[in-house]
Structure formats: C-alpha cells, structure tokens
Design an enzyme around this catalytic site. Structure first.
Site: not given
Length: 365
Positions: A89, A188, A194, A197
C-alpha cells in the site's frame, strides 16, 4: 464488457473471519458473474485470480463455479490461472510496474502459454515462476508470513536492546541487513505489524495449517510477539506516568503506515482500545486517517488537527506512525504538555535537544 475480454483479472478482497479463516463470498459472487457472462461469449479468455486465497481454493471452489455457471470446460474453453499480487500500500502502482517476480499457477495448457507470453512481453526482465494452483496460492501466504516473521524477529531484538543500557536496535538491524542471506527490508523495529495483509494472512495460514493437521507453532510465536508489542508500549507509558486512570495520553499516528489513511488492523487502534479500558483520556492526531478513526471511536476520544493541540495537557505523547511531521517535533510543540514525556515507537524524533523525558523502543536506557 467481460464477454469481449481475452483476459479477466479477479482482484476482489478476501477479508478475515473471526476464526482467522478467509471470507470467500465476494470472490464466489465475482466468478459466478464471470461464468454467466461466458455462456454468451465467443471468447476463450484467461481468467487470472489475483485475490489471496488458501491452497485448494481455485481447484475446489472457483473452478467448479466457473464451469457450472458457464457450462464450459476449463483448459478447453477458458483458462484459469492463479496470479497472486505482491503490492505494498502507498506504492501499488510502482510495484505493479516493477514486480520482483511473476507467479502463474495452473495447468500447462495453451492458456498458461498465453499468460506466460503476456507477462514476458510486459515485464521482459522479471522472473516468471510457473507452478500449479495450490503452490501459487501458498506462495502468497509464504511471502507475507515471512515478512511478518522478520518484523516480529526485529521487534524481539528491540525488546532485548531496550534492557541493555546503550544498545541500539537500528545499528543491529542495519548490520544484519547487510548480510545478503538476510537483507535489509522489513527490519525496522516498532509497535508491530498491521494493515490489511500481514495480520490477515498470518491468521489465515495458521487456520489453514491447523485444518490440515500441521500445528502452526512458529506462526503462533510470530503473532504472539506482535501482540506483545502493544503491552510493551503500555508498560512504558505506565512506567513513566504511573496509574493511567483519568490521565491524558496523546497518540501521534493512526494509520498503519505513513502515506495512507488505511487503519485496518492498525496497532494504534488496538493501543487506543486498551487505553480506554484503563479509563485513559485519549487524544489523537494523524495527517490523513482522522476521519476513518472518528467513524470507529466517535466521541470516545479527542481528535486534533495539529501536533501542539494533541499534546496540550497530555501526560505522555506516543509516536506510533512514522509520519515525517513527527520527526520534527520541537519544544514549542510540547510546551503545553502536563508532563513532557515522549515515547517514540519508531525512533524517528530527530531533535535531541527536546526538553522532555524521551524513551524510544529498541534504545537501551
């Protein structure tokens, strides 16, 4: 329109049920419509299933619907190919134009050859993996589950660093990321994974694994580690603020990642829910996701339009999403806090001269 197409791409969602399995009603409806259209179509299309579905779905669910509704035979009258997508996204267009691999799952028919030629011309330098339906379906879950695993792994290391004075998770992650066997992406550390997916796909592979008699011990640990990150943040808030009942706590960042308004399975929302149960007065800020959060929490929390407003009268500010704005917080932004305490779950705050108590996840105190 469908009846005149040589290629049909099915990209509908497969949301998560309460038990972790996937909901197939939308994809069943979509392929039923396609099947009915094929009855009158003179075309012999290739039907690509890009939706994320568990192994066996194409063979046991989608193919029977298509053949029943169309009265035609797969492999003879139309092709059915699993073609999972690997899009992030906020970079979906770029990822579509520049895929790292193309996966084609199905029978080796003329339709598979047609699909291979199409993608070879579209992406001449990209590897094309041709396999069967069920393997292609599993590849998508393997991909996302491994990414979730890397996040939980680095978060576990961050928690270890938290308890070693002077230890820095970013230095650890950057160094192991230089090893080509590991790679630098998805290392990271933060409040947990969250989005639409990773949580869904980890739960789905756990559910599927249990159904076929394989205990998902490893995936259980990945998910449990992810859930514990929220508890870690709450403990940090309580360590700095004491009993939280009635106190004002500010949440900076609501979307599950920057550059999006998507709050699906956002860790920030789970943190808000837990704080509300502790009778905390929650104030929130996000550059894009405020309205989506308002629909969920309504008047249970306070919504603000600026960093200084969200921190006003606050006993603690928690940076949850790595928006660039939060890396530039100044003493002017925090001057009206009741207690100047900042917890940085992303370690993005650049101003080392802030007049506050600063705690960062993964940095040992």
């Amino acid at each position: 329109m469908i009846k005149d197409c040589d290629m049909i791409f099915v990209t509908v969602g497969t949301p998560q049920k309460s038990n972790g399995s996937i909901e197939l009603s939308m994809i069943k409806k979509a392929v039923a419509v396609i099947g009915r259209v094929l009855v009158k179509s003179k075309k012999n299309p290739v039907i690509f299933i890009k939706s994320t579905v568990i192994p066996g779905t194409l063979q046991n669910v989608i193919l029977p619907i298509l053949e029943k509704k169309s009265g035609k035979k797969a492999g003879r009258d139309f092709g059915l190919v699993s073609n999972p997508e690997f899009l992030q996204e906020s970079s979906a267009i770029s990822d579509t134009k520049n895929p790292h691999a193309i996966v084609l799952g199905g029978y080796k028919t003329k339709y598979m050859k047609k699909a291979q030629n199409f993608f070879s011309n579209l992406h001449p330098n990209v590897p094309i993996i041709i396999t069967n339906h069920q393997t292609a379906e599993l590849i998508k879950y393997a991909n996302n589950s491994f990414l979730a695993t890397k996040i939980s792994f680095v978060n576990q290391l961050a928690n270890i660093c938290q308890n070693i004075p002077g230890a820095n998770i970013d230095d650890v992650a950057r160094t192991i990321g230089l090893d080509p066997r590991i790679g630098k992406l998805f290392l990271n550390a933060g409040p947990g994974y969250g989005g639409s997916c990773l949580p869904k796909d980890v739960k789905a592979i756990m559910n599927f694994s249990s159904k076929i008699g394989v205990s998902p011990l490893f995936f259980n640990a990945v998910e449990k580690t992810n859930q514990q990150q929220i508890e870690l943040i709450i403990k940090l808030i309580e360590k700095n603020c004491g009993n939280l009942k009635g106190k004002n706590i500010s949440i900076l960042g609501l979307a599950f990642k920057p550059k999006t308004e998507d709050i699906r399975d956002s860790i920030s929302l789970k943190l808000i829910e837990k704080l509300l149960k502790k009778q905390v007065k929650v104030s929130v800020h996000d550059p894009m996701a405020i309205e989506n959060v308002r629909k969920k929490f309504k008047n249970k929390i306070k919504y603000t339009n600026s960093i200084s407003d969200v921190l006003k009268d606050s006993s603690c500010g928690v940076i949850m999403t790595a928006w660039p704005e939060y890396s530039k917080i100044t003493n002017r932004d925090i001057k009206n806090m009741k207690k100047r305490i900042i917890i940085d779950s992303r370690r993005i705050l650049n101003n080392t001269k802030l007049d506050c108590v600063y705690t960062a996840i993964g940095i040992g105190n």
